[in-house]
Design a protein around this motif. Structure first.
Motif, PDB file in Angstrom:
ATOM      1  N   PRO A  56      -9.409   9.858  -9.474  1.00 27.06           N
ATOM      2  CA  PRO A  56      -8.067   9.640  -8.915  1.00 27.06           C
ATOM      3  C   PRO A  56      -7.051   9.176  -9.950  1.00 27.06           C
ATOM      4  O   PRO A  56      -5.877   9.557  -9.893  1.00 27.06           O
ATOM      5  N   GLN A  57      -7.494   8.361 -10.935  1.00 27.33           N
ATOM      6  CA  GLN A  57      -6.549   7.923 -11.966  1.00 27.33           C
ATOM      7  C   GLN A  57      -6.118   9.081 -12.854  1.00 27.33           C
ATOM      8  O   GLN A  57      -4.957   9.159 -13.264  1.00 27.33           O
ATOM      9  N   GLY A  58      -7.046   9.995 -13.162  1.00 27.96           N
ATOM     10  CA  GLY A  58      -6.695  11.143 -13.990  1.00 27.96           C
ATOM     11  C   GLY A  58      -5.613  11.987 -13.344  1.00 27.96           C
ATOM     12  O   GLY A  58      -4.640  12.393 -13.994  1.00 27.96           O
ATOM     13  N   ILE A  59      -5.771  12.241 -12.043  1.00 25.96           N
ATOM     14  CA  ILE A  59      -4.756  13.012 -11.315  1.00 25.96           C
ATOM     15  C   ILE A  59      -3.427  12.257 -11.294  1.00 25.96           C
ATOM     16  O   ILE A  59      -2.349  12.832 -11.497  1.00 25.96           O
ATOM     17  N   SER A  60      -3.493  10.954 -11.058  1.00 22.40           N
ATOM     18  CA  SER A  60      -2.279  10.137 -10.953  1.00 22.40           C
ATOM     19  C   SER A  60      -1.532  10.062 -12.272  1.00 22.40           C
ATOM     20  O   SER A  60      -0.303  10.220 -12.318  1.00 22.40           O
ATOM     21  N   TYR A  61      -2.252   9.814 -13.370  1.00 21.20           N
ATOM     22  CA  TYR A  61      -1.596   9.654 -14.661  1.00 21.20           C
ATOM     23  C   TYR A  61      -1.007  10.965 -15.166  1.00 21.20           C
ATOM     24  O   TYR A  61      -0.009  10.963 -15.898  1.00 21.20           O
ATOM     25  N   LEU A  82      -5.600  -1.336  -1.723  1.00 23.32           N
ATOM     26  CA  LEU A  82      -5.989  -1.317  -3.135  1.00 23.32           C
ATOM     27  C   LEU A  82      -5.785  -2.677  -3.798  1.00 23.32           C
ATOM     28  O   LEU A  82      -6.616  -3.112  -4.617  1.00 23.32           O
ATOM     29  N   LEU A  83      -4.692  -3.363  -3.449  1.00 25.92           N
ATOM     30  CA  LEU A  83      -4.427  -4.683  -4.028  1.00 25.92           C
ATOM     31  C   LEU A  83      -5.453  -5.705  -3.549  1.00 25.92           C
ATOM     32  O   LEU A  83      -5.901  -6.560  -4.328  1.00 25.92           O
ATOM     33  N   VAL A  84      -5.839  -5.627  -2.281  1.00 21.40           N
ATOM     34  CA  VAL A  84      -6.866  -6.548  -1.756  1.00 21.40           C
ATOM     35  C   VAL A  84      -8.198  -6.293  -2.457  1.00 21.40           C
ATOM     36  O   VAL A  84      -8.907  -7.234  -2.843  1.00 21.40           O
ATOM     37  N   ALA A  85      -8.542  -5.016  -2.634  1.00 20.14           N
ATOM     38  CA  ALA A  85      -9.791  -4.682  -3.323  1.00 20.14           C
ATOM     39  C   ALA A  85      -9.781  -5.201  -4.759  1.00 20.14           C
ATOM     40  O   ALA A  85     -10.781  -5.734  -5.249  1.00 20.14           O
ATOM     41  N   GLY A 137       0.630   7.334  -6.088  1.00 24.91           N
ATOM     42  CA  GLY A 137       1.574   6.291  -6.490  1.00 24.91           C
ATOM     43  C   GLY A 137       1.001   4.902  -6.295  1.00 24.91           C
ATOM     44  O   GLY A 137       1.162   4.023  -7.148  1.00 24.91           O
ATOM     45  N   ALA A 138       0.305   4.685  -5.184  1.00 23.94           N
ATOM     46  CA  ALA A 138      -0.314   3.381  -4.918  1.00 23.94           C
ATOM     47  C   ALA A 138      -1.401   3.075  -5.939  1.00 23.94           C
ATOM     48  O   ALA A 138      -1.550   1.928  -6.387  1.00 23.94           O
ATOM     49  N   PRO A 161      -9.989   3.302  -5.199  1.00 21.96           N
ATOM     50  CA  PRO A 161      -9.090   4.451  -5.381  1.00 21.96           C
ATOM     51  C   PRO A 161      -9.663   5.758  -4.829  1.00 21.96           C
ATOM     52  O   PRO A 161      -8.945   6.516  -4.160  1.00 21.96           O
ATOM     53  N   LEU A 162     -10.947   6.034  -5.124  1.00 22.85           N
ATOM     54  CA  LEU A 162     -11.544   7.266  -4.618  1.00 22.85           C
ATOM     55  C   LEU A 162     -11.638   7.248  -3.102  1.00 22.85           C
ATOM     56  O   LEU A 162     -11.373   8.263  -2.435  1.00 22.85           O
ATOM     57  N   LEU A 163     -11.981   6.099  -2.533  1.00 29.64           N
ATOM     58  CA  LEU A 163     -12.033   5.979  -1.077  1.00 29.64           C
ATOM     59  C   LEU A 163     -10.655   6.198  -0.466  1.00 29.64           C
ATOM     60  O   LEU A 163     -10.526   6.842   0.592  1.00 29.64           O
ATOM     61  N   SER A 164      -9.628   5.676  -1.148  1.00 28.61           N
ATOM     62  CA  SER A 164      -8.258   5.875  -0.660  1.00 28.61           C
ATOM     63  C   SER A 164      -7.877   7.344  -0.672  1.00 28.61           C
ATOM     64  O   SER A 164      -7.232   7.844   0.268  1.00 28.61           O
TER      65      SER A 164
END
Length: 655
Positions: free
Chosen positions: A103-108, A263-266, A435-436, A284-287
């Protein structure tokens, strides 16, 4: 009535330092060395401080070849000892960081204004290269936020990623090539000290400012705005947000807010309880999975929720034919490659060394530069953009129990499976969840405790940090960084041109002399002005030192008048122990100072000049009198004792 000389001697005789008898030691001349040998030693200390060739000494030819291959390919060092237990740990950590890397790769990639698939490509090939060449066991390689933001913002100044996406992609790959070439060159040429110009204060301010800019940029996705500013500053971004309130989508805001809180709570749970690192790693992946299912089930793409869309399936296509080394944009890609290369290199090495210190092993900075540079050069020919070691993924990798760089291989294999078989599943992934994910990842770059520590330790560094922070927020990312680096260099130049000097006093009952400002019980020796110069003497500071020493002499004379003492200044003693180097201007400064003092009837004595200073004073014309036994001493205590004895004998003969 006693004469003035007798009064002076009386005051000297009652001084504690003078009462201590001591043996006078000779200042030794350093052994002679040829200019070629001096140059060789200087180059060795500059470029090879770690002496990488020492391991080859006394080894057989076969062993030297083996050590050479192990140096180039660190995998050969631990590979022969690899076992099943290590593999189990690396599989767990590799799968864990893959759940974060996808998920970070796609986001960045979207942060860099590139197609999302490029982010996954960049999480496949570079980790494989690093696993072979890298020396860190914990570094998890892939796209990161700040270089992605830098590349996207710099390239977008001249080329639009929407109007000319092919050219933009070509420039991104070419910038990555130059970044890798620059990084690898620093490693091969042993020039890693260049990145040290990015001080800790600069990086903390820059990262915090960039994190805020990155987070604000995600308001486009989290609010559902379609027409958003292309500028990066705080004012234009916030202006764009509130001038497009009609485009806000309550469905996007509600869904985005829920996943951001999740995500912030996690992340908070994992920070409070490090053993639960897998909570923030898998969140992130679960989201992505949950948001994709929600959009697919409720057809939310038809109700104001923007989605990624269809992604191309398959492994990295070659891209060497897309590299542009000519044309009007050559300067742009060179500049982008240089800046993103330095930032990503600094982050990667800092992260690698941080986790190496926790596990008590060494990370070779030059090897890391070569490894990161080579993986970016190779990546630029396989549809990848700038990558390095990410702190968040490396922290997860470390906490998941990674033992070797094989965890990067496991992560790359997982990404490969995703590219080959799972790409259709991302078609309905909403942009808001990306974005999150970005906001959650970059929040960790805002290090308030470190900023407070800088404030306590060094106020000037705090100003540098604020300049980087506000420069990034209100001007631009690259110009804010340039401003902070410029101020840091100004500070360094200021320290060089205005070196510290101190008046030394005697600690009563000893032959120890210390800074009177720091040691309140240190007392002056009548007739002596003892000064310590605490920096190399060169063309940049010799004039200042001359003026400063003459002012010390004036202060001494004024103090004598105020206290109504009339012993008079007899000696100026320069403690040169902290003067590590001297140039021609420095030698001239000492010669001129001696002439000025002679006119005042004051003698100049030198204490403990180091080897290089001693050599240059010996070779300079007109310094012979400065190197006589009665003007050159090993310690300040010996200088005071010897000069007092000689003065006493002269005064006695006059009486």
């Amino acid at each position: 009535m006693e004469s003035k000389v007798e009064q002076d001697l009386g005051s000297y005789n009652h001084h504690p330092c003078v009462e201590i008898g001591m043996e006078i030691h000779k200042v030794e001349t350093p052994p002679k060395r040829s200019s070629l040998r001096k140059l060789g030693n200087r180059l060795k200390e500059t470029f090879f401080p770690d002496d990488p060739l020492r391991q080859f000494k006394g080894q057989s030819t076969k062993q030297k070849w083996l050590l050479g291959f192990q140096y180039i390919f660190p995998m050969l060092q631990w590979g022969p000892h690899y076992n099943l237990n290590l593999l189990k740990s690396d599989i767990v950590s590799g799968l864990t960081i893959a759940s974060l890397a996808i998920p970070q790769g796609i986001s960045y990639a979207k942060l860099a204004n590139l197609p999302p698939i490029v982010g996954l490509y960049s999480s496949f090939v570079p980790p494989l290269i690093y696993a072979v060449l890298g020396s860190s066991k914990d570094l998890a390689v892939g796209p990161v936020s700040i270089p992605s933001l830098l590349m996207g913002s710099m390239l977008r100044q001249e080329v639009s990623p929407t109007q000319d996406p092919v050219l933009f992609l070509q420039l991104a790959f070419t910038s990555t090539f130059f970044a890798g070439l620059f990084q690898a060159s620093l490693g091969f040429l042993r020039l890693g000290f260049i990145i040290d110009f990015l001080s800790k204060a600069t990086l903390i301010g820059f990262m915090a400012g960039a994190a805020i800019i990155v987070s604000l940029q995600q308001l486009k996705a989290l609010l559902g705005i379609t027409h958003f500013t292309k500028e990066m500053g705080l004012v234009p971004v916030m202006s764009s947000v509130f001038h497009n309130t009609k485009e806000w989508s309550w469905q996007t805001i509600l869904m985005g807010f829920c996943f951001l809180v999740f995500l912030l709570v996690a992340r908070h749970i994992s920070i409070k309880k490090p053993k639960l690192f897998w909570v923030s790693a898998g969140a992130p992946l679960l989201s992505v999975i949950l948001s994709t299912l929600i959009v697919f089930a409720f057809k939310a793409q038809h109700h104001g929720i923007s989605v990624i869309g269809k992604l191309e399936q398959g492994l990295n296509p070659p891209s060497w034919n897309m590299l542009h080394f000519h044309g009007s944009h050559l300067g742009l890609v060179l500049k982008t490659g240089l800046i993103t290369g330095i930032i990503s290199l600094t982050e990667g090495i800092a992260v690698g060394r941080t986790f190496a210190a926790l596990k008590n092993y060494q990370v070779d900075g030059n090897k890391e530069m070569i490894a990161i540079g080579v993986m970016n050069v190779v990546g630029s020919t396989t549809s990848c953009y700038i990558t390095t070691g990410a702190f968040s993924r490396s922290a997860v990798n470390h906490n998941a129990g990674a033992k070797t760089a094989v965890s990067n291989i496991i992560m790359a294999v997982t990404v490969m499976v995703t590219l080959l078989f799972l790409m259709p599943l991302f078609q309905y992934t909403p942009n808001l969840v990306l974005g999150a994910i970005i906001v959650t990842a970059v929040i960790g770059l805002i290090d308030i405790p470190a900023a407070y520590q800088i404030w306590k330790v060094d106020k000037f560094d705090f100003v540098v940090m604020l300049c980087a922070f506000f420069g990034v927020i209100f001007i631009s990312v690259q110009e804010g960084l340039a401003l902070a680096v410029g101020i840091s260099i100004f500070k360094m130049v200021l320290q060089m041109t205005r070196p510290k000097t101190a008046v030394l006093g005697n600690i009563p009952g000893t032959d120890i002399f210390r800074n009177k400002h720091q040691y309140k019980d240190a007392v002056s020796v009548p007739g002596f002005l003892i000064l310590s110069i605490q920096a190399p003497i060169n063309f940049a500071n010799s004039s200042y030192l001359n003026d400063r020493i003459l002012r010390w002499i004036q202060d001494y004379e004024e103090e004598e008048e105020d206290t109504k003492r009339h012993s008079g200044l007899r000696f100026v003693v320069l403690d040169l122990a902290a003067v590590s180097a001297i140039d021609t201007n420095g030698v001239t400064f000492i010669q001129e100072l001696r002439r000025v003092l002679e006119k005042k009837g004051v003698e100049l004595a030198l204490v403990d000049p180091v080897g290089e200073v001693m050599e240059k004073l010996q070779k300079a014309d007109g310094t012979q009198n400065l190197l006589q036994p009665n003007t050159l001493f090993l310690t300040v205590g010996e200088a005071v004792s010897s000069l007092f004895s000689s003065m006493k004998s002269v005064s006695s003969s006059q009486v």
